[in-house]
Design an enzyme around this catalytic site. Structure first.
Site, mmCIF file in Angstrom:
data_model
loop_
_atom_site.group_PDB
_atom_site.id
_atom_site.type_symbol
_atom_site.label_atom_id
_atom_site.label_comp_id
_atom_site.label_asym_id
_atom_site.label_seq_id
_atom_site.Cartn_x
_atom_site.Cartn_y
_atom_site.Cartn_z
ATOM 1 N N ASP A 81 0.035 1.994 -4.347
ATOM 2 C CA ASP A 81 -0.177 0.659 -3.784
ATOM 3 C C ASP A 81 -0.416 0.827 -2.288
ATOM 4 O OD1 ASP A 81 -0.391 -2.036 -3.348
ATOM 5 O OD2 ASP A 81 1.752 -2.440 -3.471
ATOM 6 N N ILE A 82 -1.552 1.390 -1.964
ATOM 7 C CA ILE A 82 -1.860 1.796 -0.599
ATOM 8 C C ILE A 82 -2.595 0.666 0.108
ATOM 9 C CG2 ILE A 82 -2.920 3.576 0.822
ATOM 10 C CD1 ILE A 82 -0.583 4.495 -1.035
ATOM 11 N N GLU A 83 -1.857 -0.053 0.955
ATOM 12 C CA GLU A 83 -2.418 -1.237 1.602
ATOM 13 C C GLU A 83 -2.648 -1.060 3.094
ATOM 14 O OE1 GLU A 83 -0.884 -4.980 0.317
ATOM 15 O OE2 GLU A 83 -0.058 -4.150 -1.536
ATOM 16 N N TYR A 84 -1.681 -0.517 3.823
ATOM 17 C CA TYR A 84 -1.821 -0.362 5.270
ATOM 18 C C TYR A 84 -1.426 1.046 5.690
ATOM 19 C CZ TYR A 84 -2.056 -5.419 5.013
ATOM 20 O OH TYR A 84 -2.419 -6.706 4.692
#
Length: 309
Positions: free
Chosen positions: A148-151
């Site tokens: 879950d790579i968001e920032y």
């Protein structure tokens, strides 16, 4: 008898050609609100086939890995190691348990291919091997890793991490990989990783993005789904990621609309896998409403054979 045997064989061949969902169902995230109930309660609800334990928020580039499970327990002090019995109980119920990386907070990223390899080794030793009693969750053997790579600090090397993690799979124990990209294509962080084809499950976040979530209308949401269905590498299962309540994310779609107007259409996609809900805390009634319609008439091999005996 010969005719019946031939019929069963013919149907099994058809199943192998059309690649039905291995484990069609509902995925959710647990761990970011102390008021969402225990992990075991989530598993015993009977609603989920996949649970992402969230999140490992610090890792990579020489950073000391750090896990955050909100109000459930305190990883640094070792109080989260008691979760191992709940995780094992969930796995005994047939639920795939994954560790989720990243999220919307924390300090994480990868600085090189070698760094990705080192992070993969840490993840395997600490969360997948079942041998590290000093890890945040104890000597746990989770089923896989969720991206879950968001920032992140960098958009690079996530494909290297996927390859390194996949290399730990053996005939006895597969390392499952999942990804949670945003719905605009391409995802700025995970596109290269997704193109490796190594992700078993891709639960796209069809929310917080006006061009491709429910705010664009049902037709727009389904068009975005179809784009992903074509875009995803062969063999990867596609999930419809949704907020489980109005406060869970922008672009909330009522469950009755999902049941009556969305699922009957997207279930026809050959790589359809199910629905992902953010998150367990917000999921008070959503999964209960949609569960009967999530898989529709998609049968597993075992269901088919039992029905024909």
């Amino acid at each position: 008898m010969a005719t019946k045997t031939l019929l069963i064989l013919s149907i099994l061949v058809a199943f192998s050609l059309f690649r039905p969902s291995e484990a069609c169902g509902i995925s959710t995230y647990w761990g970011q609100n102390g008021n969402e109930g225990t992990l075991l309660q989530a598993c015993q609800s009977g609603y989920y086939q996949f649970i992402n334990v969230a999140f490992l928020i610090d890792f990579g580039c020489g950073i000391t890995p750090r896990m955050n499970l909100a109000g459930h327990c305190d990883p640094p002090s070792g109080t989260c190691r008691g979760l191992i019995t709940e995780i094992q109980a969930c796995q005994n119920l047939g639920i795939k348990m994954l560790l989720s990386l990243g999220g919307s907070a924390g300090t994480y990223g990868l600085c090189s291919t070698e760094d990705a390899n080192q992070v993969a080794a840490y993840l395997y030793d600490t969360f997948l091997s079942g041998k590290s009693s000093t890890g945040p969750l104890g000597a746990v053997a989770l089923d896989g890793i969720d991206f879950d790579i968001e920032y992140p600090r960098s958009t690079l090397y996530w494909d290297d991490l996927a390859r390194a993690l996949a290399s730990y799979s053996t005939p006895e124990k597969k390392v499952y990989l999942s990804a949670a990209p945003q719905c605009p294509i391409p995802d700025r962080n995970l596109d290269t990783a997704i193109k490796t084809g190594l992700f078993d499950y891709v639960w796209v976040q069809f929310y917080n993005n006006p061009p491709c979530d429910y705010r664009s209308g049902i037709a727009g949401l389904i068009d975005a789904w179809n784009d992903w269905s074509v875009y995803l590498p062969e063999g990867n299962q596609l999930f419809l990621g949704l907020p489980a309540a109005t406060g869970a994310g922008a672009g909330y779609a009522p469950p009755d609309v999902i049941v009556s107007q969305v699922l009957p259409v997207i279930r026809n996609s050959p790589n359809y896998g199910g629905v992902m809900l953010w998150s367990r805390f917000y999921d008070t009634t959503f999964s209960a409403t949609i569960q009967p319609a999530v898989c529709g008439n998609k049968l597993h091999h075992e269901d088919l054979l039992i029905s024909m005996v």
